[in-house]
Design an enzyme around this catalytic site. Structure first.
Site, PDB file in Angstrom:
ATOM      1  CB  CYS A   1     -10.987   5.646  -7.105  1.00 49.43           C
ATOM      2  SG  CYS A   1     -10.572   4.699  -5.482  1.00 49.43           S
TER       3      CYS A   1
ATOM      4  CG  HIS B   1      -9.413   1.442   2.723  1.00 51.60           C
ATOM      5  ND1 HIS B   1      -9.573   0.287   2.123  1.00 51.60           N
ATOM      6  CD2 HIS B   1     -10.652   2.265   2.643  1.00 51.60           C
ATOM      7  CE1 HIS B   1     -10.491   0.412   1.631  1.00 51.60           C
ATOM      8  NE2 HIS B   1     -11.361   1.246   1.660  1.00 51.60           N
TER       9      HIS B   1
ATOM     10  CG  HIS C   1     -13.656   4.512   6.387  1.00 50.06           C
ATOM     11  ND1 HIS C   1     -12.519   4.543   5.944  1.00 50.06           N
ATOM     12  CD2 HIS C   1     -14.431   4.029   5.554  1.00 50.06           C
ATOM     13  CE1 HIS C   1     -12.600   4.184   4.525  1.00 50.06           C
ATOM     14  NE2 HIS C   1     -13.760   4.051   4.509  1.00 50.06           N
TER      15      HIS C   1
ATOM     16  CD  GLU D   1      -8.965   8.155   3.661  1.00 48.71           C
ATOM     17  OE1 GLU D   1      -8.755   9.382   4.010  1.00 48.71           O
ATOM     18  OE2 GLU D   1      -9.896   7.677   2.617  1.00 48.71           O
TER      19      GLU D   1
ATOM     20  CG  ASN E   1     -17.123   6.839  -2.963  1.00 46.92           C
ATOM     21  OD1 ASN E   1     -17.669   5.753  -3.810  1.00 46.92           O
ATOM     22  ND2 ASN E   1     -17.339   8.063  -3.160  1.00 46.92           N
TER      23      ASN E   1
END
Length: 285
Positions: free
Chosen positions: A12, A75, A127, A129, A226
């Site tokens: 991405c 992140h 995680h 993020e 993801n």
């Protein structure tokens, strides 16, 4: 045998930018470059950058470093990381994804304004993020990992709902609908569309891709949040789907009687790795 690599798969924007910044620093700086955590949830890409000189560290390592350069990956990080860097005279190369950075600012602003309201984040506990998002609230935000956990919220108090940028859009909408139907008439509920569209739009596209082929190879690091979402979608559409981290995991038996193979991956999967898998299949076939 037909072999197709999904053009919609691969890094991405946020990951591409982080890797580009790392490569630029490694190519021009005479200082050692450290990265706080894996720059991307893909072991093969991390090894490639390690060979170029990138040193991956954790938060304990960071506390011991002084007068160095440290890259923050896409992140994002909580405010405490920036404060520690300031105290230790660490130069930050900030590669936080703009989408994540904007989300951090929104959550901080809401927390500063909302007093005793519940700041709720739909995301994976631990995680990177999510840790950065929770850090905007001095660790007071409530994290829910799935639809079932929404039932633990206090529906008599105000709720402000956000999502980790790479979570499932469908499950997020289910959570929103549940809260709307259970929130007290005296309480405020607001939800914010914070799922990255460059990631969310991959779901319908990858579904169509998976349906077109006899066999799907989903190339992805097993740490990728993801990747798990997209892999499960491929598996739902096409039960003949296999997750591999690299070409060495491809089993020849999978190719028996197969006319078409689709190769796809997560936002953390480099294009070169999918191409290696294509080349391996061609050799096996």
């Amino acid at each position: 045998m037909e072999i197709e690599i999904d053009n919609g798969s691969g890094f991405c924007f946020g990951v591409t930018t982080a890797i580009k910044k790392a490569e630029e620093e490694l190519g021009t700086s005479d200082k050692t470059l450290y990265c706080l955590g894996d720059i991307v949830h893909n072991g093969m890409e991390c090894e490639r950058l390690k060979d170029l000189g990138l040193i991956t560290i954790n938060h304990d390592d960071l506390r011991e470093l002084h007068d160095v350069k440290v890259l923050l990956r896409a992140h994002g990080e909580p405010p405490e990381t920036y404060e520690l860097a300031r105290r230790n005279h660490i130069e930050i190369i900030d590669a936080t994804c703009p989408v994540v950075l904007q989300l951090q600012k929104r959550i901080k602003k809401q927390y500063d304004e909302s007093g005793t309201s519940q700041i709720v984040i739909f995301g994976k506990r631990g995680h990177a993020e999510v840790l950065g998002l929770v850090g905007q609230t001095h660790s007071n935000a409530i994290v829910i990992e799935n639809f079932d956990e929404v039932k633990r919220l206090d529906f008599t108090r105000d709720i402000y709902l956000y999502s980790q940028t790479t979570k499932s859009l469908d499950e997020y909408h289910r959570i929103i609908e549940y809260i709307q139907s259970h929130i007290s008439s005296e309480a405020i509920f607001k939800s914010f569309d914070t799922i990255c569209r460059s990631v969310a739009n991959r779901m319908p596209n990858i579904s169509q891709f998976a349906a077109r082929h006899d066999l799907i190879l989903f190339v992805c690091g097993r740490k990728s949040s993801n990747g798990k979402v997209l892999y499960n979608e491929c598996l739902r559409v096409n039960p003949n789907t296999h997750l591999v981290e690299d070409a060495h995991e491809i089993e020849p038996a999978w190719l028996d009687g197969i006319q078409s193979v689709g190769i796809c991956g997560a936002t953390s999967t480099p294009r070169w790795l999918m191409e290696q898998c294509r080349d391996a299949i061609q050799q096996l076939a």
